[in-house]
Design a protein around this motif. Structure first.
Motif, PDB file in Angstrom:
ATOM      1  N   SER A 187      -6.294 -24.497 -15.391  1.00  0.00           N
ATOM      2  CA  SER A 187      -5.436 -23.930 -14.447  1.00  0.00           C
ATOM      3  C   SER A 187      -3.814 -24.636 -13.733  1.00  0.00           C
ATOM      4  CB  SER A 187      -5.901 -22.892 -13.421  1.00  0.00           C
ATOM      5  OG  SER A 187      -6.349 -24.340 -12.265  1.00  0.00           O
ATOM      6  N   TYR A 203      -7.988 -20.340 -26.749  1.00  0.00           N
ATOM      7  CA  TYR A 203      -7.476 -21.665 -27.235  1.00  0.00           C
ATOM      8  C   TYR A 203      -9.186 -22.762 -27.689  1.00  0.00           C
ATOM      9  CZ  TYR A 203      -4.503 -20.387 -22.931  1.00  0.00           C
ATOM     10  OH  TYR A 203      -3.192 -19.670 -22.658  1.00  0.00           O
ATOM     11  N   TYR A 247      -0.014 -26.307 -17.098  1.00  0.00           N
ATOM     12  CA  TYR A 247      -0.152 -27.169 -18.828  1.00  0.00           C
ATOM     13  C   TYR A 247      -1.705 -25.949 -18.415  1.00  0.00           C
ATOM     14  CZ  TYR A 247       3.020 -30.024 -18.476  1.00  0.00           C
ATOM     15  OH  TYR A 247       4.516 -31.260 -18.532  1.00  0.00           O
ATOM     16  N   ASP A 248      -2.361 -26.140 -20.081  1.00  0.00           N
ATOM     17  CA  ASP A 248      -3.313 -25.735 -20.528  1.00  0.00           C
ATOM     18  C   ASP A 248      -4.652 -26.323 -21.079  1.00  0.00           C
ATOM     19  OD1 ASP A 248      -2.215 -22.199 -21.129  1.00  0.00           O
ATOM     20  OD2 ASP A 248      -1.256 -23.204 -22.216  1.00  0.00           O
ATOM     21  N   PRO A 261      -2.427 -19.309 -27.168  1.00  0.00           N
ATOM     22  CA  PRO A 261      -3.297 -19.128 -27.406  1.00  0.00           C
ATOM     23  C   PRO A 261      -3.190 -18.375 -28.737  1.00  0.00           C
ATOM     24  CG  PRO A 261      -2.764 -18.342 -24.893  1.00  0.00           C
ATOM     25  CD  PRO A 261      -1.418 -18.449 -25.962  1.00  0.00           C
ATOM     26  N   LYS A 285       1.144 -28.008 -22.976  1.00  0.00           N
ATOM     27  CA  LYS A 285       1.193 -26.493 -23.261  1.00  0.00           C
ATOM     28  C   LYS A 285       1.060 -25.458 -24.869  1.00  0.00           C
ATOM     29  CE  LYS A 285       4.503 -25.434 -19.443  1.00  0.00           C
ATOM     30  NZ  LYS A 285       5.975 -24.911 -19.259  1.00  0.00           N
ATOM     31  N   LEU A 295      -9.746 -27.393 -20.235  1.00  0.00           N
ATOM     32  CA  LEU A 295      -8.670 -26.289 -20.799  1.00  0.00           C
ATOM     33  C   LEU A 295      -8.686 -25.842 -19.069  1.00  0.00           C
ATOM     34  CD1 LEU A 295      -7.481 -22.978 -21.073  1.00  0.00           C
ATOM     35  CD2 LEU A 295      -9.363 -22.798 -21.006  1.00  0.00           C
TER      36      LEU A 295
END
Length: 163
Positions: free
Chosen positions: A100, A80, A103-104, A74, A71, A98
């Motif tokens: 969805s 990110y 988590y990022d 940004p 996580k 990256l």
């Protein structure tokens, strides 16, 4: 980019060592045209790299593979991208994506031992200001890597492939 270029990409992704004569025949192009198209795809950085899929366990040089979910906070004006680029520079990091969901970023990380991976995460990843949370999972066994099955029985029972 047309259908023949896409077919070339699929064929090279499946086997980057396919002889140019065979590839040209499969895409119904003269050899020179197939070579020109491949060169153009390389120059445009659509083809990024040619690589081997190595079964490190069979090679006697076992490594630990882990999937690390992050996580991330940004950054203004960069999102990110800057943190992902910073993480990507570490030798241990084999992939950064990256994603969805909860988590990022998802990382694929390799190390000699689970302790090496844990140390890498705690010393280099978790200490970054933008990282809010990490979750590490260790791969127990590889069944398929980059489209290549590791079980020889599976490889001989391939499913039909068509374009």
């Amino acid at each position: 980019m047309d259908g023949k270029d896409l077919l070339i990409l699929h064929l090279l992704e499946e086997n980057s060592r396919i002889p140019i004569e065979e590839l040209a025949t499969m895409v119904e192009l003269p050899i020179e045209e197939a070579e020109r198209r491949i060169r153009a795809l390389e120059e445009a950085r659509i083809i990024r790299k040619y690589a081997a899929v190595v079964d490190w366990e069979k090679a006697g040089n076992e490594e630990v593979t882990s999937i690390i979910a992050l996580k991330v906070s940004p950054e203004r004006d960069f999102g990110y991208d800057r943190i992902a680029g910073r993480i990507a520079r570490f030798r241990e990091v084999k992939a950064v994506r990256l994603v969805s969901g909860r988590y990022d970023l998802i990382l694929l990380v390799r190390g000699r031992t689970m302790q090496d991976v844990a140390r890498f995460v705690s010393e280099h990843i978790a200490t970054m200001d933008q990282i809010r949370e990490t979750t590490t999972q260790f791969a127990m066994k590889t069944y398929k890597e980059n489209g290549t099955p590791y079980d020889e029985r599976e490889a001989s029972e391939r499913l039909p492939y068509s374009f």
